[in-house]
Structures are given as C-alpha cells and as structure tokens.
Scaffold this active site. Sequence first.
Site, PDB file in Angstrom:
ATOM      1  N   ASP A 264       0.821  -1.216   0.000  1.00  0.00           N
ATOM      2  CA  ASP A 264       0.000   0.000   0.000  1.00  0.00           C
ATOM      3  C   ASP A 264       0.860   1.274   0.000  1.00  0.00           C
ATOM      4  O   ASP A 264       1.992   1.262   0.473  1.00  0.00           O
ATOM      5  CB  ASP A 264      -0.897  -0.025   1.256  1.00  0.00           C
TER       6      ASP A 264
ATOM      7  N   LEU B 290      11.765 -19.954  -3.388  1.00  0.00           N
ATOM      8  CA  LEU B 290      10.601 -19.194  -2.923  1.00  0.00           C
ATOM      9  C   LEU B 290       9.381 -19.392  -3.839  1.00  0.00           C
ATOM     10  O   LEU B 290       9.510 -19.345  -5.069  1.00  0.00           O
ATOM     11  CB  LEU B 290      10.979 -17.702  -2.921  1.00  0.00           C
TER      12      LEU B 290
ATOM     13  N   HIS C 159       3.022   3.176  -8.790  1.00  0.00           N
ATOM     14  CA  HIS C 159       2.953   1.728  -8.986  1.00  0.00           C
ATOM     15  C   HIS C 159       4.252   1.224  -9.639  1.00  0.00           C
ATOM     16  O   HIS C 159       4.744   0.150  -9.307  1.00  0.00           O
ATOM     17  CB  HIS C 159       1.753   1.363  -9.865  1.00  0.00           C
TER      18      HIS C 159
HETATM   19  C1  FPP Z   1      -2.012   0.041  -3.313  1.00  0.00           C
HETATM   20  O1  FPP Z   1      -1.541   1.361  -3.266  1.00  0.00           O
HETATM   21  C2  FPP Z   1      -1.372  -0.676  -4.405  1.00  0.00           C
HETATM   22  C3  FPP Z   1      -2.041  -1.302  -5.392  1.00  0.00           C
HETATM   23  C4  FPP Z   1      -3.507  -1.344  -5.478  1.00  0.00           C
HETATM   24  C5  FPP Z   1      -1.319  -1.982  -6.498  1.00  0.00           C
HETATM   25  C6  FPP Z   1      -0.025  -2.641  -6.153  1.00  0.00           C
HETATM   26  C7  FPP Z   1       0.713  -2.907  -7.401  1.00  0.00           C
HETATM   27  C8  FPP Z   1       2.042  -2.815  -7.575  1.00  0.00           C
HETATM   28  C9  FPP Z   1       2.999  -2.571  -6.483  1.00  0.00           C
HETATM   29  C10 FPP Z   1       2.636  -2.939  -8.932  1.00  0.00           C
HETATM   30  C11 FPP Z   1       2.029  -3.873  -9.918  1.00  0.00           C
HETATM   31  C12 FPP Z   1       2.164  -5.289  -9.556  1.00  0.00           C
HETATM   32  C13 FPP Z   1       2.899  -6.216 -10.208  1.00  0.00           C
HETATM   33  C14 FPP Z   1       2.882  -7.613  -9.701  1.00  0.00           C
HETATM   34  C15 FPP Z   1       3.744  -5.950 -11.357  1.00  0.00           C
HETATM   35  P1  FPP Z   1      -2.560   2.549  -3.555  1.00  0.00           P
HETATM   36  O2  FPP Z   1      -2.576   2.798  -5.002  1.00  0.00           O
HETATM   37  O3  FPP Z   1      -3.876   2.209  -2.959  1.00  0.00           O
HETATM   38  O4  FPP Z   1      -1.866   3.727  -2.769  1.00  0.00           O
HETATM   39  P2  FPP Z   1      -2.602   4.911  -1.994  1.00  0.00           P
HETATM   40  O5  FPP Z   1      -3.386   4.259  -0.871  1.00  0.00           O
HETATM   41  O6  FPP Z   1      -1.458   5.727  -1.483  1.00  0.00           O
HETATM   42  O7  FPP Z   1      -3.452   5.619  -2.983  1.00  0.00           O
END
Ligand code: FPP
Length: 254
Positions: free
Chosen positions: A33, A144, A50
């Site tokens: 997150d 892993l 991201h």
């Molecule tokens: C949450 O942060 C994150 C996500 C919903 C996506 C996580 C994805 C990645 C780290 C990259 C893509 C994955 C792969 C496997 C290549 P948020 O966007 O909710 O952050 P915020 O709460 O600060 O808005």
Amino acid sequence: MKNFFYGKKRVEESDNIELDLNNMPNHIAIIMDGNGRWAKERNLPRSMGHKAGVEAIREIVKECNKLGIGYLTLYAFSTENWKRPKEEVGALMKLLVEYLRKEFEELNKNNVVINHIGDITKLPQICEELLIESYEKTKNNTGLVMNLALNYGGRDEIIRAFKNMYNDIRCDKLTEEDINDKTISDYLYTSGMPDPDIIIRPSGEQRLSNFLLWQSAYSEFWYSNIKWPDFKKEHLHRAIYDFQNRDRRFGGIK
Ligand code: FPP
C-alpha cells in the site's frame, strides 16, 4: 535448491539486526500500500507510484528467496480495485505484463516459483496467458513460491470455495463429515500452502482489506508508515525480527 541457514545471521551491517534463522516465517504476505500517496508527494501520476512499487517487489522477492522464506504473497490487485479509473487499472495491467516479461529469466534462474492466486480469467488475456505460462515453466522450482494476488478478494475466494464444495457434495465427492479446517483450506486458492505467519502492511493503514480472510486467523500483523515504493530489505528484516520476538500462543497458554 532451497537455502539452508543454521543459527543466527547478522543480515546487514547497516541493519544491526540479528535474525534467528531457526525461527523464520515460512509464509510472508504483504499488502503493498501507499503507491498513490508516494507519487502524490512527488507530484507524479499515480501510475509512477505503482512503477516504483515494482522496484520494491524486485528487492523484496530477491531478499525473501535469499533468506530461505518458503512463500511470499503479494496483494497486487484486489477484486475491489476494478473501481479505480480505467487508466490506472490499465497501467497496473501493463506493469504486470512488463514485470513478467522482464523478470521471468532472473526469477527462474533464482529458482522462484511464479504462482498466482485470484480469478485471473477476468484479467486481460495477455496477463492471464503470461501468468499461466510463468507458472507452468517455474512450477518445479524449489526456491521461494511467489504468489501474485490478482483479482483476489478473500470473500470472493470463500464464495468460490462454498460453490465448489456444494458441487462436490451434490456429486458425492464430499460429505458433511468431511468438512473441517483442512478441507476448507483445500478449497481455497492457497490450497496446500501454509497460512501466512506474518502480514505486512506499509503506508500507515491498519486493516486487512479483504486479504487472506480465512488464512490470516493466526497471522501476526506488522504495520509501518513507510510507503510501499520506499520499502527496502531493511524494513523486511525489521518485520521478521519483530515477528521473532512476538509471543505466538495460538489461543493456548505457555
Ligand atoms: C495500493 O496502493 C497498491 C495497489 C492497489 C497496487 C499494487 C501494485 C504494484 C505494487 C505494482 C504492480 C504489480 C505487479 C505484480 C507488477 P494505492 O494505489 O492504494 O496507494 P494509496 O493508498 O497511497 O493511494
């Protein structure tokens, strides 16, 4: 081949942390997150957050593998994330494709199993194909097991399990007496895997957000204000160290 360590290991001089290698979590799960807020702080589009999050994935997967962790589950896209703007969903899917294409060789060379949990049939076809192919080519690796949770929701997983159980009862493959903890676990995406020992959530939020609802019954939770793109192996070491200093009683007494 799995890495085996004995006794204590000073993980990094800079950490000043000694991990007990005989008490490592077997399954670490992470709610990645804070990407959006990380980007906002830098006046960047959310997709850049991201993208930076993918760098953190690289480091943490490598470190978990090095430490001999059995399973790492990464919450990458939830069943609720479809509510985000189309552009953001598209950017996430594109990052997934890039990640699988770019990282496959290295992950395979390092003996990692590239697994997924969640209903991937609803993802763009290219994502589904690459996920299946990556799993098929790495399923016999012995390092892993990386579970990418994609279009994953804990409630959705439980509904799916109920439906499959109902069908199996109808065709006499399952009886009421068969239903217990173990059979229910066997109907989940994580069938055959240990429950997560620790669930890590960076970025300051302290909730489960529909992640591994059944499996987290006795997981230790570890929160931090670090946003996911800033999450480094030192934070992982700290989380493992704290886990090793928790008193896990599983409802019993010592
Ligand atoms: C949450 O942060 C994150 C996500 C919903 C996506 C996580 C994805 C990645 C780290 C990259 C893509 C994955 C792969 C496997 C290549 P948020 O966007 O909710 O952050 P915020 O709460 O600060 O808005």
